[in-house]
Design a protein around this motif. Structure first.
Motif, PDB file in Angstrom:
ATOM      1  N   VAL A  61       0.856  -1.196   0.000  1.00 10.99           N
ATOM      2  CA  VAL A  61       0.000   0.000   0.000  1.00 10.99           C
ATOM      3  C   VAL A  61       0.886   1.238   0.000  1.00 10.99           C
ATOM      4  O   VAL A  61       1.895   1.287   0.716  1.00 10.99           O
ATOM      5  CB  VAL A  61      -0.908   0.026   1.255  1.00 10.99           C
ATOM      6  CG1 VAL A  61      -1.777   1.275   1.256  1.00 10.99           C
ATOM      7  CG2 VAL A  61      -1.761  -1.228   1.324  1.00 10.99           C
ATOM      8  N   ILE A  84      -2.183  -1.294  -3.604  1.00  6.42           N
ATOM      9  CA  ILE A  84      -3.241  -0.294  -3.419  1.00  6.42           C
ATOM     10  C   ILE A  84      -2.578   1.069  -3.357  1.00  6.42           C
ATOM     11  O   ILE A  84      -1.669   1.288  -2.548  1.00  6.42           O
ATOM     12  CB  ILE A  84      -4.044  -0.542  -2.126  1.00  6.42           C
ATOM     13  CG1 ILE A  84      -4.731  -1.909  -2.155  1.00  6.42           C
ATOM     14  CG2 ILE A  84      -5.076   0.570  -1.915  1.00  6.42           C
ATOM     15  CD1 ILE A  84      -5.414  -2.288  -0.844  1.00  6.42           C
ATOM     16  N   VAL A  86      -3.329   5.013  -2.675  1.00  4.33           N
ATOM     17  CA  VAL A  86      -4.227   6.080  -2.223  1.00  4.33           C
ATOM     18  C   VAL A  86      -3.598   7.372  -2.731  1.00  4.33           C
ATOM     19  O   VAL A  86      -2.607   7.843  -2.181  1.00  4.33           O
ATOM     20  CB  VAL A  86      -4.374   6.089  -0.695  1.00  4.33           C
ATOM     21  CG1 VAL A  86      -5.341   7.194  -0.275  1.00  4.33           C
ATOM     22  CG2 VAL A  86      -4.865   4.729  -0.195  1.00  4.33           C
ATOM     23  N   ILE A 104      -7.934   0.839   5.351  1.00  2.34           N
ATOM     24  CA  ILE A 104      -7.560  -0.251   4.444  1.00  2.34           C
ATOM     25  C   ILE A 104      -7.498  -1.572   5.199  1.00  2.34           C
ATOM     26  O   ILE A 104      -7.920  -2.615   4.678  1.00  2.34           O
ATOM     27  CB  ILE A 104      -6.209   0.064   3.767  1.00  2.34           C
ATOM     28  CG1 ILE A 104      -6.329   1.322   2.907  1.00  2.34           C
ATOM     29  CG2 ILE A 104      -5.751  -1.111   2.903  1.00  2.34           C
ATOM     30  CD1 ILE A 104      -5.025   1.792   2.305  1.00  2.34           C
ATOM     31  N   GLU A 107     -10.812  -3.056   5.498  1.00  2.97           N
ATOM     32  CA  GLU A 107     -11.293  -3.645   4.250  1.00  2.97           C
ATOM     33  C   GLU A 107     -10.569  -4.945   3.917  1.00  2.97           C
ATOM     34  O   GLU A 107     -11.177  -5.910   3.458  1.00  2.97           O
ATOM     35  CB  GLU A 107     -11.112  -2.661   3.091  1.00  2.97           C
ATOM     36  CG  GLU A 107     -12.032  -1.451   3.142  1.00  2.97           C
ATOM     37  CD  GLU A 107     -11.860  -0.559   1.926  1.00  2.97           C
ATOM     38  OE1 GLU A 107     -10.938  -0.830   1.108  1.00  2.97           O
ATOM     39  OE2 GLU A 107     -12.631   0.403   1.772  1.00  2.97           O
ATOM     40  N   GLU A 108      -9.263  -4.973   4.151  1.00  2.00           N
ATOM     41  CA  GLU A 108      -8.438  -6.099   3.725  1.00  2.00           C
ATOM     42  C   GLU A 108      -8.335  -7.202   4.777  1.00  2.00           C
ATOM     43  O   GLU A 108      -8.078  -8.359   4.452  1.00  2.00           O
ATOM     44  CB  GLU A 108      -7.025  -5.605   3.370  1.00  2.00           C
ATOM     45  CG  GLU A 108      -6.976  -4.704   2.155  1.00  2.00           C
ATOM     46  CD  GLU A 108      -7.260  -5.461   0.876  1.00  2.00           C
ATOM     47  OE1 GLU A 108      -7.014  -6.692   0.825  1.00  2.00           O
ATOM     48  OE2 GLU A 108      -7.735  -4.833  -0.086  1.00  2.00           O
ATOM     49  N   LYS A 202      -7.358   4.468  -4.961  1.00  8.61           N
ATOM     50  CA  LYS A 202      -8.341   5.063  -4.056  1.00  8.61           C
ATOM     51  C   LYS A 202      -7.924   6.489  -3.729  1.00  8.61           C
ATOM     52  O   LYS A 202      -6.853   6.963  -4.154  1.00  8.61           O
ATOM     53  CB  LYS A 202      -8.473   4.224  -2.780  1.00  8.61           C
ATOM     54  CG  LYS A 202      -8.972   2.797  -3.013  1.00  8.61           C
ATOM     55  CD  LYS A 202      -9.083   2.018  -1.715  1.00  8.61           C
ATOM     56  CE  LYS A 202      -9.572   0.590  -1.943  1.00  8.61           C
ATOM     57  NZ  LYS A 202     -10.966   0.576  -2.433  1.00  8.61           N
ATOM     58  N   PHE A 207     -11.902   7.024   2.579  1.00  2.88           N
ATOM     59  CA  PHE A 207     -11.795   6.584   3.973  1.00  2.88           C
ATOM     60  C   PHE A 207     -12.212   7.680   4.947  1.00  2.88           C
ATOM     61  O   PHE A 207     -12.059   7.529   6.160  1.00  2.88           O
ATOM     62  CB  PHE A 207     -10.351   6.149   4.261  1.00  2.88           C
ATOM     63  CG  PHE A 207      -9.856   5.091   3.317  1.00  2.88           C
ATOM     64  CD1 PHE A 207     -10.199   3.763   3.506  1.00  2.88           C
ATOM     65  CD2 PHE A 207      -9.073   5.426   2.220  1.00  2.88           C
ATOM     66  CE1 PHE A 207      -9.747   2.787   2.628  1.00  2.88           C
ATOM     67  CE2 PHE A 207      -8.618   4.468   1.337  1.00  2.88           C
ATOM     68  CZ  PHE A 207      -8.969   3.139   1.538  1.00  2.88           C
TER      69      PHE A 207
END
Length: 248
Positions: A61, A84, A86, A104, A107-108, A202, A207
């Motif tokens: 990320v 990912i 952001v 995150i 979500e993950e 994202k 968020f």
């Protein structure tokens, strides 16, 4: 087990940092950028855990500009499974980053968040600790050894005067130190494969995180140049020189 590894795009550690002419910050134009070295160590450790059969998936990320995709691709080329991004073009601060990472994580649902102990640009050494607090997870900082064992992980960490080993129940947050491992070089075949691995994009708004900075940089200056040293012939001469300088 899933491992999430946050990585940051920073000025390459081999580059001599230059201060802007107006002293508002560090010059980033036409400067080589790369993955934060401590985060690179975190990616390597995650890959080693996967190779040992302790993890099934590694997610890297990054929070930063569009160009941070290159940093994610580096992690994917090393062996991570997906990324990912952001996307945010301004300066990031540890608390805002920790809040996004918390979103995150929710979500993950990883078992371990493995990240560098600090970034070499701001040297804050705060994001991992803040994330652990926001999640209510145990944390092992400055890890020099990580050993996963079922529903727990043993982290050997460097402290003043020696080493300390702590046992953390999963899920947990771990920050890496320099002596944990030596990151591998990405091979050409893996670099090519990384181009096909998915990167989800994202924004902080996804968020509900406000990225406006809480700190203001007043001035950035290079450290003063050190004066040349001198050799003395005796202790008496040394004491005399120190007295001249007003040290004693």
């Amino acid at each position: 087990m899933k491992i999430m590894v946050p990585v940051k795009r920073v000025v390459d550690y081999n580059v001599k940092v230059r201060v802007k002419s107006d002293n508002t910050g560090v010059e980033l134009a036409n400067v080589k950028m790369s993955m934060n070295p401590f985060d690179e160590i975190a990616v390597e450790e995650a890959i080693r855990l996967k190779e040992a059969g302790k993890a099934e998936e590694i997610v890297v990320v990054s929070i930063g500009p569009k160009a941070a995709q290159e940093t994610l691709r580096t992690g994917l080329a090393m062996g991570a499974d997906r990324g990912i991004l952001v996307e945010y073009d301004g300066e990031t601060e540890p608390l805002a980053v920790a809040k996004i990472l918390k979103g995150i994580v929710e979500e993950e649902n990883p078992s371990i968040v493995l990240l560098g102990k600090q970034a070499i640009d701001d040297d804050c050494n705060q994001t991992g600790q803040m994330l652990a607090q926001l999640l209510g997870w145990p944390q092992g900082t400055f890890a020099s050894e990580v050993a996963a064992d079922g529903d727990s992980v043993n982290v050997t960490r460097e402290i003043d005067g020696g080493l300390e080993t702590v046992k953390l129940s999963l899920p947990a947050v771990i920050t890496t130190d320099l002596r944990l491992n030596e990151p591998r070089y990405a091979t050409l075949p893996n670099i090519m494969k990384a181009k096909r691995k998915p990167i989800d994009e994202k924004t902080p708004g996804d968020f509900g995180v406000e990225m406006a900075p809480r700190l203001t940089t007043i001035k950035v200056e290079e450290p003063p140049k050190r004066e040349a040293g001198i050799k003395v012939e005796s202790v008496e001469e040394l004491v005399g020189k120190l007295k001249e300088k007003g040290v004693i």
